[in-house]
Motif scaffolding. Structure first.
Motif, PDB file in Angstrom:
ATOM      1  N   VAL A  44      17.188   6.664  11.666  1.00 23.55           N
ATOM      2  CA  VAL A  44      17.278   8.118  11.617  1.00 23.55           C
ATOM      3  C   VAL A  44      18.635   8.554  12.134  1.00 23.55           C
ATOM      4  O   VAL A  44      19.227   7.903  12.988  1.00 23.55           O
ATOM      5  CB  VAL A  44      16.167   8.810  12.439  1.00 23.55           C
ATOM      6  N   THR A  45      19.132   9.637  11.588  1.00 25.70           N
ATOM      7  CA  THR A  45      20.347  10.247  12.110  1.00 25.70           C
ATOM      8  C   THR A  45      19.980  11.632  12.620  1.00 25.70           C
ATOM      9  O   THR A  45      19.069  12.278  12.107  1.00 25.70           O
ATOM     10  CB  THR A  45      21.449  10.354  11.024  1.00 25.70           C
ATOM     11  N   LEU A  46      20.695  12.063  13.625  1.00 29.05           N
ATOM     12  CA  LEU A  46      20.409  13.352  14.250  1.00 29.05           C
ATOM     13  C   LEU A  46      21.602  14.280  14.142  1.00 29.05           C
ATOM     14  O   LEU A  46      22.740  13.853  14.313  1.00 29.05           O
ATOM     15  CB  LEU A  46      20.054  13.161  15.733  1.00 29.05           C
ATOM     16  N   GLY A  47      21.324  15.534  13.874  1.00 30.86           N
ATOM     17  CA  GLY A  47      22.369  16.542  13.838  1.00 30.86           C
ATOM     18  C   GLY A  47      22.586  17.136  15.225  1.00 30.86           C
ATOM     19  O   GLY A  47      22.115  16.609  16.233  1.00 30.86           O
ATOM     20  N   ARG A  48      23.248  18.236  15.257  1.00 34.68           N
ATOM     21  CA  ARG A  48      23.557  18.883  16.539  1.00 34.68           C
ATOM     22  C   ARG A  48      22.336  19.433  17.250  1.00 34.68           C
ATOM     23  O   ARG A  48      22.280  19.482  18.464  1.00 34.68           O
ATOM     24  CB  ARG A  48      24.560  20.007  16.319  1.00 34.68           C
ATOM     25  N   LYS A  49      21.361  19.912  16.486  1.00 37.50           N
ATOM     26  CA  LYS A  49      20.141  20.476  17.072  1.00 37.50           C
ATOM     27  C   LYS A  49      18.919  19.806  16.444  1.00 37.50           C
ATOM     28  O   LYS A  49      18.220  20.398  15.639  1.00 37.50           O
ATOM     29  CB  LYS A  49      20.086  21.988  16.840  1.00 37.50           C
ATOM     30  N   PRO A  50      18.668  18.559  16.834  1.00 37.96           N
ATOM     31  CA  PRO A  50      17.566  17.837  16.204  1.00 37.96           C
ATOM     32  C   PRO A  50      16.201  18.341  16.675  1.00 37.96           C
ATOM     33  O   PRO A  50      16.046  18.825  17.792  1.00 37.96           O
ATOM     34  CB  PRO A  50      17.779  16.395  16.678  1.00 37.96           C
ATOM     35  N   SER A  51      15.234  18.218  15.801  1.00 43.47           N
ATOM     36  CA  SER A  51      13.843  18.524  16.129  1.00 43.47           C
ATOM     37  C   SER A  51      13.194  17.230  16.592  1.00 43.47           C
ATOM     38  O   SER A  51      13.116  16.265  15.827  1.00 43.47           O
ATOM     39  CB  SER A  51      13.113  19.066  14.901  1.00 43.47           C
ATOM     40  N   LEU A  52      12.722  17.202  17.836  1.00 39.53           N
ATOM     41  CA  LEU A  52      12.101  15.985  18.357  1.00 39.53           C
ATOM     42  C   LEU A  52      10.843  15.614  17.585  1.00 39.53           C
ATOM     43  O   LEU A  52      10.605  14.444  17.291  1.00 39.53           O
ATOM     44  CB  LEU A  52      11.781  16.138  19.842  1.00 39.53           C
ATOM     45  N   VAL A  53      10.032  16.610  17.240  1.00 38.58           N
ATOM     46  CA  VAL A  53       8.808  16.317  16.489  1.00 38.58           C
ATOM     47  C   VAL A  53       9.166  15.752  15.113  1.00 38.58           C
ATOM     48  O   VAL A  53       8.623  14.736  14.692  1.00 38.58           O
ATOM     49  CB  VAL A  53       7.905  17.567  16.355  1.00 38.58           C
ATOM     50  N   ALA A  54      10.082  16.387  14.400  1.00 32.99           N
ATOM     51  CA  ALA A  54      10.468  15.923  13.067  1.00 32.99           C
ATOM     52  C   ALA A  54      11.091  14.528  13.128  1.00 32.99           C
ATOM     53  O   ALA A  54      10.813  13.678  12.270  1.00 32.99           O
ATOM     54  CB  ALA A  54      11.437  16.906  12.424  1.00 32.99           C
ATOM     55  N   THR A  55      11.910  14.267  14.144  1.00 33.73           N
ATOM     56  CA  THR A  55      12.533  12.960  14.288  1.00 33.73           C
ATOM     57  C   THR A  55      11.492  11.887  14.538  1.00 33.73           C
ATOM     58  O   THR A  55      11.507  10.824  13.922  1.00 33.73           O
ATOM     59  CB  THR A  55      13.562  12.973  15.437  1.00 33.73           C
ATOM     60  N   ARG A  56      10.553  12.169  15.429  1.00 35.64           N
ATOM     61  CA  ARG A  56       9.504  11.190  15.725  1.00 35.64           C
ATOM     62  C   ARG A  56       8.567  10.988  14.534  1.00 35.64           C
ATOM     63  O   ARG A  56       8.097   9.889  14.288  1.00 35.64           O
ATOM     64  CB  ARG A  56       8.746  11.589  16.980  1.00 35.64           C
ATOM     65  N   LEU A  57       8.312  12.052  13.784  1.00 36.33           N
ATOM     66  CA  LEU A  57       7.510  11.910  12.562  1.00 36.33           C
ATOM     67  C   LEU A  57       8.234  11.035  11.541  1.00 36.33           C
ATOM     68  O   LEU A  57       7.611  10.201  10.875  1.00 36.33           O
ATOM     69  CB  LEU A  57       7.234  13.281  11.942  1.00 36.33           C
ATOM     70  N   ASP A  58       9.534  11.222  11.421  1.00 33.91           N
ATOM     71  CA  ASP A  58      10.333  10.415  10.507  1.00 33.91           C
ATOM     72  C   ASP A  58      10.237   8.940  10.899  1.00 33.91           C
ATOM     73  O   ASP A  58      10.011   8.061  10.061  1.00 33.91           O
ATOM     74  CB  ASP A  58      11.783  10.893  10.528  1.00 33.91           C
ATOM     75  N   ILE A  59      10.366   8.650  12.195  1.00 37.61           N
ATOM     76  CA  ILE A  59      10.251   7.275  12.684  1.00 37.61           C
ATOM     77  C   ILE A  59       8.857   6.729  12.381  1.00 37.61           C
ATOM     78  O   ILE A  59       8.715   5.621  11.867  1.00 37.61           O
ATOM     79  CB  ILE A  59      10.560   7.199  14.192  1.00 37.61           C
ATOM     80  N   LEU A  60       7.837   7.513  12.690  1.00 39.73           N
ATOM     81  CA  LEU A  60       6.458   7.080  12.456  1.00 39.73           C
ATOM     82  C   LEU A  60       6.230   6.730  10.992  1.00 39.73           C
ATOM     83  O   LEU A  60       5.659   5.693  10.665  1.00 39.73           O
ATOM     84  CB  LEU A  60       5.466   8.159  12.901  1.00 39.73           C
ATOM     85  N   HIS A  61       6.695   7.561  10.090  1.00 41.74           N
ATOM     86  CA  HIS A  61       6.458   7.327   8.665  1.00 41.74           C
ATOM     87  C   HIS A  61       7.299   6.183   8.112  1.00 41.74           C
ATOM     88  O   HIS A  61       6.961   5.618   7.079  1.00 41.74           O
ATOM     89  CB  HIS A  61       6.640   8.610   7.860  1.00 41.74           C
TER      90      HIS A  61
END
Length: 96
Positions: free
Chosen positions: A44-61
């Motif tokens: 995953v890559t993160l922008g300046r204001k990442p969403s923790l829930v969206a990032t963790r969902l991306d990892i999970l999926h």
């Protein structure tokens, strides 16, 4: 497995620096070379204001495509729900 033994084996590498110096390119190269050595993996890559829930969902999926938490639902899942499912899935696996 004893918790202290597990913790001793965990590794974290951070890549930091100014924009445009190739951090993502370096990370992608390392990931491409090492991903085959792990049972579960996510990138995953993160922008300046990442969403923790969206990032963790991306990892999970990525690590568990058949996950029970919807990626694009009308209601955002709770952070604890995502973390719990990730933790339960990865507890016995080697992951990257």
């Amino acid at each position: 497995m004893h918790l202290a033994t597990t913790q001793a084996r965990l590794k974290l590498v951070s890549i930091v620096g100014m924009e445009g110096i190739g951090k993502t390119t370096l990370a992608k190269e390392v990931y491409a070379k090492l991903q085959c050595k792990f049972e579960c993996r996510a990138f995953v890559t993160l922008g300046r204001k990442p969403s923790l829930v969206a990032t963790r969902l991306d990892i999970l999926h990525q690590v568990k495509p058949q996950g029970t938490i919807p990626l694009n639902g009308t209601e955002a899942p709770e952070m604890n729900q995502v973390v719990t499912e990730l933790r339960e899935h990865l507890v016995t696996k080697r992951y990257f």
